[in-house]
Motif scaffolding. Structure first.
Motif, PDB file in Angstrom:
ATOM      1  N   ASN A 181       0.837  -1.205  -0.296  1.00 50.72           N
ATOM      2  CA  ASN A 181      -0.165   0.067   0.358  1.00 50.72           C
ATOM      3  C   ASN A 181       0.828   1.267   0.156  1.00 50.72           C
ATOM      4  O   ASN A 181       0.322   1.881  -1.065  1.00 50.72           O
ATOM      5  CB  ASN A 181      -0.693  -0.247   1.062  1.00 50.72           C
ATOM      6  N   LYS A 182       1.812   1.422   0.722  1.00 50.09           N
ATOM      7  CA  LYS A 182       2.855   2.106   0.747  1.00 50.09           C
ATOM      8  C   LYS A 182       3.846   1.960  -0.420  1.00 50.09           C
ATOM      9  O   LYS A 182       3.825   3.572  -1.082  1.00 50.09           O
ATOM     10  CB  LYS A 182       3.888   2.156   2.050  1.00 50.09           C
ATOM     11  N   PHE A 183       3.888   1.696  -1.113  1.00 48.82           N
ATOM     12  CA  PHE A 183       4.587   1.028  -2.510  1.00 48.82           C
ATOM     13  C   PHE A 183       3.476   1.781  -3.343  1.00 48.82           C
ATOM     14  O   PHE A 183       4.338   2.717  -3.901  1.00 48.82           O
ATOM     15  CB  PHE A 183       5.121  -0.157  -2.854  1.00 48.82           C
ATOM     16  N   LEU A 184       2.787   1.940  -3.318  1.00 45.64           N
ATOM     17  CA  LEU A 184       1.805   2.239  -4.877  1.00 45.64           C
ATOM     18  C   LEU A 184       1.824   3.620  -4.197  1.00 45.64           C
ATOM     19  O   LEU A 184       1.520   4.465  -5.443  1.00 45.64           O
ATOM     20  CB  LEU A 184       0.707   2.087  -4.244  1.00 45.64           C
ATOM     21  N   ILE A 185       1.874   3.941  -3.086  1.00 44.88           N
ATOM     22  CA  ILE A 185       1.543   5.562  -2.729  1.00 44.88           C
ATOM     23  C   ILE A 185       2.835   5.480  -3.018  1.00 44.88           C
ATOM     24  O   ILE A 185       2.868   7.602  -3.887  1.00 44.88           O
ATOM     25  CB  ILE A 185       1.197   5.504  -1.587  1.00 44.88           C
ATOM     26  N   MET A 186       3.737   5.842  -3.025  1.00 40.93           N
ATOM     27  CA  MET A 186       5.361   6.166  -3.637  1.00 40.93           C
ATOM     28  C   MET A 186       5.193   6.266  -5.162  1.00 40.93           C
ATOM     29  O   MET A 186       5.812   7.067  -5.650  1.00 40.93           O
ATOM     30  CB  MET A 186       6.627   5.238  -3.320  1.00 40.93           C
ATOM     31  N   ILE A 187       4.708   5.614  -5.607  1.00 41.73           N
ATOM     32  CA  ILE A 187       4.890   5.509  -7.351  1.00 41.73           C
ATOM     33  C   ILE A 187       4.762   7.153  -7.988  1.00 41.73           C
ATOM     34  O   ILE A 187       5.599   7.351  -8.747  1.00 41.73           O
ATOM     35  CB  ILE A 187       3.751   4.194  -8.044  1.00 41.73           C
ATOM     36  N   PRO A 188       3.405   7.273  -8.141  1.00 40.57           N
ATOM     37  CA  PRO A 188       3.555   9.027  -8.420  1.00 40.57           C
ATOM     38  C   PRO A 188       4.902   9.956  -7.293  1.00 40.57           C
ATOM     39  O   PRO A 188       5.419  10.873  -8.788  1.00 40.57           O
ATOM     40  CB  PRO A 188       2.422   9.760  -8.205  1.00 40.57           C
ATOM     41  N   VAL A 189       5.661   9.509  -6.517  1.00 45.45           N
ATOM     42  CA  VAL A 189       6.806  10.317  -5.435  1.00 45.45           C
ATOM     43  C   VAL A 189       7.476   9.994  -6.914  1.00 45.45           C
ATOM     44  O   VAL A 189       8.022  11.418  -7.158  1.00 45.45           O
ATOM     45  CB  VAL A 189       6.308   9.939  -4.040  1.00 45.45           C
ATOM     46  N   VAL A 190       7.923   8.611  -7.189  1.00 45.10           N
ATOM     47  CA  VAL A 190       9.349   8.854  -8.044  1.00 45.10           C
ATOM     48  C   VAL A 190       9.068   8.956  -9.278  1.00 45.10           C
ATOM     49  O   VAL A 190      10.177   9.133  -9.796  1.00 45.10           O
ATOM     50  CB  VAL A 190       9.334   7.613  -6.812  1.00 45.10           C
ATOM     51  N   ILE A 191       8.126   8.508  -9.990  1.00 47.61           N
ATOM     52  CA  ILE A 191       8.026   8.730 -11.147  1.00 47.61           C
ATOM     53  C   ILE A 191       7.697  10.060 -12.432  1.00 47.61           C
ATOM     54  O   ILE A 191       7.419  10.069 -12.833  1.00 47.61           O
ATOM     55  CB  ILE A 191       7.395   7.568 -11.655  1.00 47.61           C
ATOM     56  N   ILE A 192       6.588  11.116 -11.178  1.00 44.68           N
ATOM     57  CA  ILE A 192       6.510  11.815 -11.821  1.00 44.68           C
ATOM     58  C   ILE A 192       7.058  13.196 -10.875  1.00 44.68           C
ATOM     59  O   ILE A 192       7.176  13.976 -11.121  1.00 44.68           O
ATOM     60  CB  ILE A 192       5.249  12.057 -11.569  1.00 44.68           C
ATOM     61  N   PHE A 193       7.188  13.433  -9.654  1.00 43.44           N
ATOM     62  CA  PHE A 193       7.503  14.236  -8.816  1.00 43.44           C
ATOM     63  C   PHE A 193       8.844  14.630  -8.643  1.00 43.44           C
ATOM     64  O   PHE A 193       9.392  16.103  -8.736  1.00 43.44           O
ATOM     65  CB  PHE A 193       6.376  13.992  -7.663  1.00 43.44           C
TER      66      PHE A 193
END
Length: 233
Positions: free
Chosen positions: A131-143
């Motif tokens: 669940n935390k990993f899925l939240i991190m996805i936009p942080v890593v690949i977009i932000f």
């Protein structure tokens, strides 16, 4: 170890998170808006960065890009100039050379029997819950790509270093800073290469080409970690 983590956090905060606000504050003063309000915004910015990491700086980068498009015209940040297949071709070239660098590094480390630990963010994401990993996805690949390309390629490389030392030295210096700030000897050659290649992209093709290449690289890492997590489940 605790002191080292504090030093890392201070360096990331100073080099990555502070510049978007400094650019914003320059534009704010150019418009002759309230200095008191700017101070209050600055305090809120610094505090929220501690808890949200790169999300708030990412928002300020978008605000800066919006102002730059209005002040200087849309050319530098015009998304309409972005051509997907050209960007994809640039990513392919990037990855072919990246594979060569990775193989060379692996051979050298194996010959000298040196083992280096993974980048902290990779280890952190590998160990977090799904669940935390899925939240991190936009942080890593977009932000992160939009923020880091603005700070390291647009601001440091183009606007500060190139004017003082020329394109080649500017590309090397900004890329070295970019690689160092990721605090990983294992990933250092690849991150340095990302920096140099993205300097070429932003200089020859535009900001969004560099962002796209950065997004693609981070996406491959995230996809590999996600597959690993799903297999473990």
């Amino acid at each position: 170890m605790f002191k080292l983590d504090i030093i890392k956090d201070v360096l990331v905060f100073s080099i990555v998170y502070v510049p978007p606000f400094l650019v914003f504050s320059k534009f704010w003063r150019d418009k002759k808006k309230s200095n008191l309000l700017l101070v209050l915004i600055g305090i809120a910015y610094m505090i929220t960065c501690i808890f949200t990491e790169n999300f708030i700086p990412f928002i300020f980068v978008l605000l800066n890009i919006r102002y730059l498009r209005h002040r200087d015209g849309p050319y530098e940040f015009d998304i309409r100039r972005f051509k997907f297949f050209k960007a994809l071709a640039a990513v392919v070239v990037f990855y072919l050379i990246t594979i060569g660098i990775s193989i060379t590094e692996t051979i050298i480390l194996s010959n000298f029997r040196v083992e280096l630990k993974q980048q902290d963010i990779v280890t952190h994401m590998a160990n977090m819950s799904l669940n935390k990993f899925l939240i991190m996805i936009p942080v890593v690949i977009i932000f992160a790509p939009i923020l880091e390309e603005f700070v390291f390629r647009w601001l440091l490389f183009k606007k500060i270093f190139t004017k003082r030392m020329g394109v080649y030295l500017a590309a090397i210096l900004s890329s070295l800073i970019f690689a160092v700030i990721h605090f990983s000897l294992n990933a250092f050659p690849i991150i340095l290469w990302i920096g140099i290649y993205n300097c070429y992209l932003i200089n020859k093709k535009g900001y969004w080409y560099a962002v796209f290449n950065h997004c693609a690289f981070n996406s491959v890492t995230v996809a590999a970690l996600l597959l690993q997590k799903l297999n473990m489940m």
